[in-house]
Design an enzyme around this catalytic site. Structure first.
Site, PDB file in Angstrom:
ATOM      1  N   TRP A 196       0.848  -1.196   0.000  1.00 24.12           N
ATOM      2  CA  TRP A 196       0.000   0.000   0.000  1.00 24.12           C
ATOM      3  C   TRP A 196       0.883   1.245   0.000  1.00 24.12           C
ATOM      4  O   TRP A 196       1.529   1.546   1.000  1.00 24.12           O
ATOM      5  CB  TRP A 196      -0.903   0.009   1.235  1.00 24.12           C
ATOM      6  CG  TRP A 196      -1.932  -1.090   1.170  1.00 24.12           C
ATOM      7  CD1 TRP A 196      -3.128  -1.044   0.523  1.00 24.12           C
ATOM      8  CD2 TRP A 196      -1.853  -2.386   1.750  1.00 24.12           C
ATOM      9  NE1 TRP A 196      -3.798  -2.217   0.663  1.00 24.12           N
ATOM     10  CE2 TRP A 196      -3.045  -3.074   1.414  1.00 24.12           C
ATOM     11  CE3 TRP A 196      -0.895  -3.056   2.523  1.00 24.12           C
ATOM     12  CZ2 TRP A 196      -3.303  -4.374   1.815  1.00 24.12           C
ATOM     13  CZ3 TRP A 196      -1.157  -4.348   2.921  1.00 24.12           C
ATOM     14  CH2 TRP A 196      -2.346  -4.996   2.571  1.00 24.12           C
TER      15      TRP A 196
ATOM     16  N   HIS B   8      -6.978   1.663   2.365  1.00 26.76           N
ATOM     17  CA  HIS B   8      -8.059   0.717   2.069  1.00 26.76           C
ATOM     18  C   HIS B   8      -9.152   0.896   3.116  1.00 26.76           C
ATOM     19  O   HIS B   8      -8.976   1.656   4.071  1.00 26.76           O
ATOM     20  CB  HIS B   8      -7.547  -0.742   2.020  1.00 26.76           C
ATOM     21  CG  HIS B   8      -6.728  -1.181   3.208  1.00 26.76           C
ATOM     22  ND1 HIS B   8      -6.263  -2.449   3.382  1.00 26.76           N
ATOM     23  CD2 HIS B   8      -6.284  -0.496   4.306  1.00 26.76           C
ATOM     24  CE1 HIS B   8      -5.571  -2.540   4.501  1.00 26.76           C
ATOM     25  NE2 HIS B   8      -5.572  -1.360   5.076  1.00 26.76           N
TER      26      HIS B   8
ATOM     27  N   ARG C 106      -3.946   6.328  -2.422  1.00 29.47           N
ATOM     28  CA  ARG C 106      -2.623   5.693  -2.499  1.00 29.47           C
ATOM     29  C   ARG C 106      -1.707   6.550  -3.356  1.00 29.47           C
ATOM     30  O   ARG C 106      -2.155   7.170  -4.328  1.00 29.47           O
ATOM     31  CB  ARG C 106      -2.714   4.284  -3.103  1.00 29.47           C
ATOM     32  CG  ARG C 106      -3.430   3.323  -2.182  1.00 29.47           C
ATOM     33  CD  ARG C 106      -3.385   1.903  -2.667  1.00 29.47           C
ATOM     34  NE  ARG C 106      -4.386   1.113  -1.945  1.00 29.47           N
ATOM     35  CZ  ARG C 106      -4.649  -0.162  -2.170  1.00 29.47           C
ATOM     36  NH1 ARG C 106      -3.969  -0.823  -3.099  1.00 29.47           N
ATOM     37  NH2 ARG C 106      -5.569  -0.791  -1.482  1.00 29.47           N
TER      38      ARG C 106
ATOM     39  N   GLN D  85     -13.449   1.915  -2.273  1.00 24.85           N
ATOM     40  CA  GLN D  85     -13.518   0.490  -1.975  1.00 24.85           C
ATOM     41  C   GLN D  85     -14.824   0.243  -1.235  1.00 24.85           C
ATOM     42  O   GLN D  85     -15.398   1.152  -0.634  1.00 24.85           O
ATOM     43  CB  GLN D  85     -12.347   0.046  -1.078  1.00 24.85           C
ATOM     44  CG  GLN D  85     -11.065  -0.211  -1.839  1.00 24.85           C
ATOM     45  CD  GLN D  85      -9.998  -0.901  -1.001  1.00 24.85           C
ATOM     46  OE1 GLN D  85     -10.106  -1.008   0.230  1.00 24.85           O
ATOM     47  NE2 GLN D  85      -8.953  -1.372  -1.657  1.00 24.85           N
TER      48      GLN D  85
ATOM     49  N   VAL E 197      -5.656 -11.882   6.650  1.00 22.13           N
ATOM     50  CA  VAL E 197      -6.545 -13.024   6.374  1.00 22.13           C
ATOM     51  C   VAL E 197      -5.727 -14.315   6.316  1.00 22.13           C
ATOM     52  O   VAL E 197      -4.536 -14.307   6.033  1.00 22.13           O
ATOM     53  CB  VAL E 197      -7.297 -12.860   5.025  1.00 22.13           C
ATOM     54  CG1 VAL E 197      -8.384 -11.814   5.121  1.00 22.13           C
ATOM     55  CG2 VAL E 197      -6.359 -12.557   3.888  1.00 22.13           C
TER      56      VAL E 197
ATOM     57  N   ALA F 126     -13.904 -11.604   5.055  1.00 21.02           N
ATOM     58  CA  ALA F 126     -13.904 -10.175   4.720  1.00 21.02           C
ATOM     59  C   ALA F 126     -13.454 -10.029   3.269  1.00 21.02           C
ATOM     60  O   ALA F 126     -12.800 -10.911   2.717  1.00 21.02           O
ATOM     61  CB  ALA F 126     -12.955  -9.417   5.647  1.00 21.02           C
TER      62      ALA F 126
HETATM   63  C1  YSA Z   1      -8.391  -8.197   1.436  1.00 20.46           C
HETATM   64  C2  YSA Z   1      -8.759  -9.118   2.388  1.00 20.46           C
HETATM   65  C3  YSA Z   1      -9.756  -8.768   3.270  1.00 20.46           C
HETATM   66  O1  YSA Z   1     -10.092  -9.656   4.270  1.00 20.46           O
HETATM   67  C4  YSA Z   1     -10.429  -7.578   3.205  1.00 20.46           C
HETATM   68  C5  YSA Z   1     -10.042  -6.670   2.244  1.00 20.46           C
HETATM   69  C6  YSA Z   1      -9.045  -6.978   1.366  1.00 20.46           C
HETATM   70  C7  YSA Z   1      -8.618  -6.004   0.374  1.00 20.46           C
HETATM   71  C8  YSA Z   1      -7.418  -5.196   0.823  1.00 20.46           C
HETATM   72  N1  YSA Z   1      -7.758  -4.314   1.920  1.00 20.46           N
HETATM   73  C9  YSA Z   1      -6.934  -4.374  -0.346  1.00 20.46           C
HETATM   74  O2  YSA Z   1      -6.953  -3.140  -0.324  1.00 20.46           O
HETATM   75  N2  YSA Z   1      -6.547  -5.104  -1.370  1.00 20.46           N
HETATM   76  S1  YSA Z   1      -6.116  -4.453  -2.795  1.00 20.46           S
HETATM   77  O3  YSA Z   1      -5.027  -3.562  -2.639  1.00 20.46           O
HETATM   78  O4  YSA Z   1      -5.883  -5.540  -3.700  1.00 20.46           O
HETATM   79  O5  YSA Z   1      -7.373  -3.651  -3.277  1.00 20.46           O
HETATM   80  C10 YSA Z   1      -8.645  -4.247  -3.344  1.00 20.46           C
HETATM   81  C11 YSA Z   1      -9.386  -3.780  -4.566  1.00 20.46           C
HETATM   82  O6  YSA Z   1      -9.426  -2.347  -4.553  1.00 20.46           O
HETATM   83  C12 YSA Z   1      -8.694  -4.128  -5.863  1.00 20.46           C
HETATM   84  O7  YSA Z   1      -9.078  -5.421  -6.264  1.00 20.46           O
HETATM   85  C13 YSA Z   1      -9.212  -3.087  -6.779  1.00 20.46           C
HETATM   86  O8  YSA Z   1     -10.508  -3.404  -7.235  1.00 20.46           O
HETATM   87  C14 YSA Z   1      -9.305  -1.884  -5.875  1.00 20.46           C
HETATM   88  N3  YSA Z   1      -8.115  -1.052  -5.999  1.00 20.46           N
HETATM   89  C15 YSA Z   1      -6.932  -1.191  -5.354  1.00 20.46           C
HETATM   90  N4  YSA Z   1      -6.070  -0.232  -5.709  1.00 20.46           N
HETATM   91  C16 YSA Z   1      -6.720   0.552  -6.594  1.00 20.46           C
HETATM   92  C17 YSA Z   1      -8.014   0.032  -6.779  1.00 20.46           C
HETATM   93  N5  YSA Z   1      -8.897   0.612  -7.619  1.00 20.46           N
HETATM   94  C18 YSA Z   1      -8.483   1.707  -8.270  1.00 20.46           C
HETATM   95  N6  YSA Z   1      -7.268   2.263  -8.148  1.00 20.46           N
HETATM   96  C19 YSA Z   1      -6.357   1.716  -7.322  1.00 20.46           C
HETATM   97  N7  YSA Z   1      -5.181   2.285  -7.181  1.00 20.46           N
END
Ligand code: YSA
Length: 345
Positions: free
Chosen positions: A155, A176, A202, A216, A259, A313
């Site tokens: 992140w 997130h 981010r 999100q 997780v 989650a």
């Molecule tokens: C994972 C496990 C859990 O138990 C609960 C939540 C999560 C998700 C975790 N918090 C997370 O942020 N994962 S992630 O970085 O892969 O982002 C999740 C989703 O947010 C991505 O699949 C995407 O759809 C969206 N996302 C992430 N970065 C983004 C974005 N959408 C647009 N621009 C970005 N920079």
């Protein structure tokens, strides 16, 4: 003398009729009715009239004066009314059709967030919101990501505290919505079923699927006996309602420190039907969420007994869902404020 008076009256009334505006009428008043005007000049000649005719002359002159004053007042009023009518006609044309009001509508992200929330609400989830400026503790520590843990690199964080992560109590723009898992668990007893829509930030090199500000929707379900099948069943049902039966869904193992086990979920690319293109970075899939079974350590920190309670989650990107749903090729279109794009929704 009487003839002079009649000529004067006729001439004066004609001049008054010809006076086209208020200044001309005022000039007429001064020239005719004023102290040195033609009426007074006529009256001053009364001395030259034989005595027995003076009375009749005086009466006639007075009547003439009243006639002129009445004509003056009438002309003035007519001009004032005409000018008022002209002004009114210029200001309001009541025959013109009204100007159409520009009617706005919800931003496509708001629309999709509401639609996604509706699907989960019908499955028994309630909607809560949380802070966008967050403590390091909730964003990382409480999610099993201690200081200097390499997982923090997943992140790219925008820090609010000037000393960044080295501050005594570091503060950041949440990267997130997962910190809300901890906040909700701290305040609620199981069973829990919530979704948390909201903005995340981010320090991101943007591309067709990455923005530095995006939304999100977090989901959290905690109860006795919840397993991975519940997670998959819930997310399959979401995908079926959102994209229809024909759309392919892919689950893969993924790693998130909060997780165990972790997965991500992708949908086959709308643009190339899974063949590979710029939008899906040639993979044929667009990832829409990360998910997993809540880590026992996260449950324990929030005060739950992980031997009794389990939970799943997920964190979903609604812009990516909207991209798949509407065939939008570049996520950067959402926040570029181009009305040609926004008006299509
Ligand atoms: C994972 C496990 C859990 O138990 C609960 C939540 C999560 C998700 C975790 N918090 C997370 O942020 N994962 S992630 O970085 O892969 O982002 C999740 C989703 O947010 C991505 O699949 C995407 O759809 C969206 N996302 C992430 N970065 C983004 C974005 N959408 C647009 N621009 C970005 N920079």
């Amino acid at each position: 003398m009487a003839d002079d008076a009649t000529i004067l009256l006729d001439q004066a009334l004609r001049d008054l009729e010809a006076a086209a505006d208020e200044p001309a009428v005022e000039a007429w008043r001064i020239a005719v009715l004023g102290r040195n005007g033609s009426l007074n000049a006529l009256m001053s000649r009364i001395g030259a009239i034989p005595t027995d005719e003076r009375r009749a002359f005086g009466a006639a002159a007075n009547q003439m004066k009243q006639q002129m004053e009445a004509a003056f007042a009438e002309r003035n009023e007519a001009l004032r009314r005409a000018s008022l009518e002209r002004e009114t006609a210029q200001a309001i044309d009541v025959t013109l059709p009204g100007r159409p009001l520009a009617i706005g509508h919800y931003h496509p992200t708001t629309q999709i967030v509401r639609e996604i929330s509706g699907i989960f609400e019908r499955m028994g989830f309630s909607v809560v919101e949380g802070p966008e400026v967050e403590w390091d503790y909730y964003n990382f520590e409480a999610l099993n990501i201690p200081k200097d843990h390499p997982a923090r690199d997943m992140w790219d964080t925008i820090w609010v505290s000037p000393e960044g992560p080295r501050a005594e109590k570091p503060m950041l723009m949440r990267t997130h919505t997962s910190p809300m898992q901890v906040r909700v668990m701290e305040q609620t007893e199981p069973p829990i079923r919530v979704i948390v829509p909201g903005r995340c930030y981010r320090y991101e090199a943007t591309d067709a699927t990455h923005e530095s500000m995006f939304y999100q929707i977090e989901g959290l379900a905690v109860d006795e006996g919840i397993g991975l099948a519940d997670l998959k069943g819930t997310l399959y049902e979401f995908a079926r309602q959102m994209f229809g039966e024909q759309r392919k869904v892919r689950f893969r193992c993924d790693y998130f420190p909060f997780v165990e086990p972790g997965v991500d979920m992708s949908i086959d690319c709308f643009k190339c039907d899974g063949k590979g293109c710029r939008t899906c970075k040639n993979s044929g899939w667009i990832e829409i969420l990360g998910a997993g079974m809540v880590h026992p350590e996260v449950l324990r920190r929030a005060g739950y007994d992980p031997d009794r309670y389990t939970g799943f989650a997920f964190g979903m990107g609604p812009e990516r869902v909207a991209m798949l749903r509407y065939g939008i090729e570049d996520i950067r279109l959402f926040y570029a404020n181009d009305l040609r794009f926004l008006r299509q929704f």
